[in-house]
Design a protein around this motif. Structure first.
Motif, short mmCIF file in Angstrom:
data_model
loop_
_atom_site.label_atom_id
_atom_site.label_comp_id
_atom_site.label_asym_id
_atom_site.label_seq_id
_atom_site.Cartn_x
_atom_site.Cartn_y
_atom_site.Cartn_z
N TRP A 59 3.41 -8.38 -4.70
CA TRP A 59 4.23 -7.81 -5.77
C TRP A 59 4.90 -8.97 -6.47
CZ3 TRP A 59 9.51 -8.58 -6.27
CH2 TRP A 59 10.14 -7.88 -7.30
N GLN A 60 4.91 -8.94 -7.81
CA GLN A 60 5.61 -9.98 -8.56
C GLN A 60 6.25 -9.37 -9.79
OE1 GLN A 60 3.37 -13.50 -9.49
NE2 GLN A 60 5.21 -14.59 -10.15
N SER A 61 7.48 -9.79 -10.04
CA SER A 61 8.21 -9.39 -11.23
C SER A 61 9.00 -10.62 -11.68
CB SER A 61 9.15 -8.23 -10.94
OG SER A 61 9.91 -7.91 -12.09
N GLY A 62 8.56 -11.24 -12.79
CA GLY A 62 9.20 -12.47 -13.24
C GLY A 62 9.07 -13.56 -12.17
N ASN A 63 10.22 -14.08 -11.74
CA ASN A 63 10.23 -15.13 -10.71
C ASN A 63 10.45 -14.60 -9.30
OD1 ASN A 63 9.77 -17.22 -12.54
ND2 ASN A 63 11.95 -17.40 -13.03
N ASP A 64 10.39 -13.28 -9.13
CA ASP A 64 10.54 -12.67 -7.81
C ASP A 64 9.15 -12.32 -7.27
OD1 ASP A 64 13.24 -12.88 -8.27
OD2 ASP A 64 13.53 -10.75 -8.69
N LEU A 65 8.94 -12.54 -5.98
CA LEU A 65 7.62 -12.35 -5.38
C LEU A 65 7.75 -11.89 -3.94
CD1 LEU A 65 4.43 -13.14 -5.51
CD2 LEU A 65 5.20 -15.23 -4.39
N GLU A 98 12.91 -15.25 -4.52
CA GLU A 98 13.86 -14.62 -5.43
C GLU A 98 14.31 -15.65 -6.46
OE1 GLU A 98 17.56 -11.59 -4.91
OE2 GLU A 98 17.67 -13.43 -3.73
N ASN A 99 14.20 -15.30 -7.74
CA ASN A 99 14.55 -16.21 -8.85
C ASN A 99 13.86 -17.56 -8.72
OD1 ASN A 99 16.28 -14.31 -10.08
ND2 ASN A 99 17.93 -14.90 -8.67
N GLN A 152 -3.40 -0.36 -3.61
CA GLN A 152 -1.98 -0.70 -3.66
C GLN A 152 -1.25 -0.03 -2.50
OE1 GLN A 152 -1.08 0.62 -7.73
NE2 GLN A 152 -0.74 -1.55 -8.24
N THR A 183 14.68 -0.18 -1.94
CA THR A 183 13.98 -0.37 -3.21
C THR A 183 12.51 -0.24 -2.94
OG1 THR A 183 15.69 -1.93 -3.94
CG2 THR A 183 13.61 -1.97 -5.13
N PHE A 185 8.78 -1.10 -3.70
CA PHE A 185 7.95 -2.12 -4.33
C PHE A 185 6.49 -1.66 -4.25
CE2 PHE A 185 11.64 -4.41 -2.77
CZ PHE A 185 12.01 -5.15 -3.88
#
Length: 190
Positions: A59-65, A98-99, A152, A183, A185
């Motif tokens: 899972w990746q969202s921006g700089n979070d993985l 994270e970030n 998935q 949360t 994911f």
């Protein structure tokens, strides 16, 4: 003399072949049909129920993985005060960023953070215990659900539920984990 040696060797080989073996029981027979516990039995995933979970999920969202690597452990030995047996299991290693900063990475460390807690998948869902690598003695519950034709998974981490003793000076809330809890994911198989 040669006949005696041949006879003795034959008897030795025969006795080795007749050695008792552990009975093999399928997941379905053991967990659904409630097969009796037999000493040294092997609860084997003969139906391949664990196979769709095996592999690397991301899972990746921006700089979070979040990266999870699930492995199938065949014939893992298990014992408690009641019985000793062997069983197939799934364990997982986790990397969390994270970030853009790596928070933890048990994949390179070779440490299993996810251990299957309910071995039999039900309705494409399987449960794991999560061991937080940065918070001593902090464990959680993870539900993994296969979705979209097994391409998935939904990953959902929460604190273990149930009664909890709160001592004077402690807060009623459990501390957070080193990764987000409560949360959902969606991770994609690689």
């Amino acid at each position: 003399m040669m006949k005696k040696i041949t006879l003795i060797l034959s008897l030795c080989l025969l006795s080795l072949c007749c050695k008792a073996q552990s009975p093999i029981v399928s997941f379905r027979d053991y967990y659904v049909n409630d097969t009796d516990d037999l000493g040294n039995m092997y609860i084997k995933d003969t139906e391949g129920l664990l196979n769709p979970y095996i592999g690397t999920w991301v899972w990746q969202s921006g700089n979070d993985l979040i990266t999870i690597e699930f492995e199938k452990i065949d014939m893992e030995y298990y014992t408690d005060s009641r019985i000793s047996l062997y069983r197939d299991r799934i364990k997982g290693k986790v990397k969390y960023v994270e970030n853009g900063q790596e928070v933890f990475n048990s994949i390179t460390a070779g440490e299993y953070l996810l251990t299957i807690s309910k071995p039999m998948p039900t309705n494409q869902k399987i449960s794991f215990t999560f061991k937080d690598p940065l918070m001593s003695s902090k464990y959680g519950h993870v539900e993994i659900t296969l979705i979209n034709n097994n391409t998935q998974i939904k990953f959902y981490l929460r604190n273990r539920e149930g009664p909890r003793l709160i001592l004077p000076g402690e807060t009623a809330e459990d501390p957070d984990f080193s990764m987000p809890k409560r949360t959902e994911f969606i991770l994609t198989k690689q």
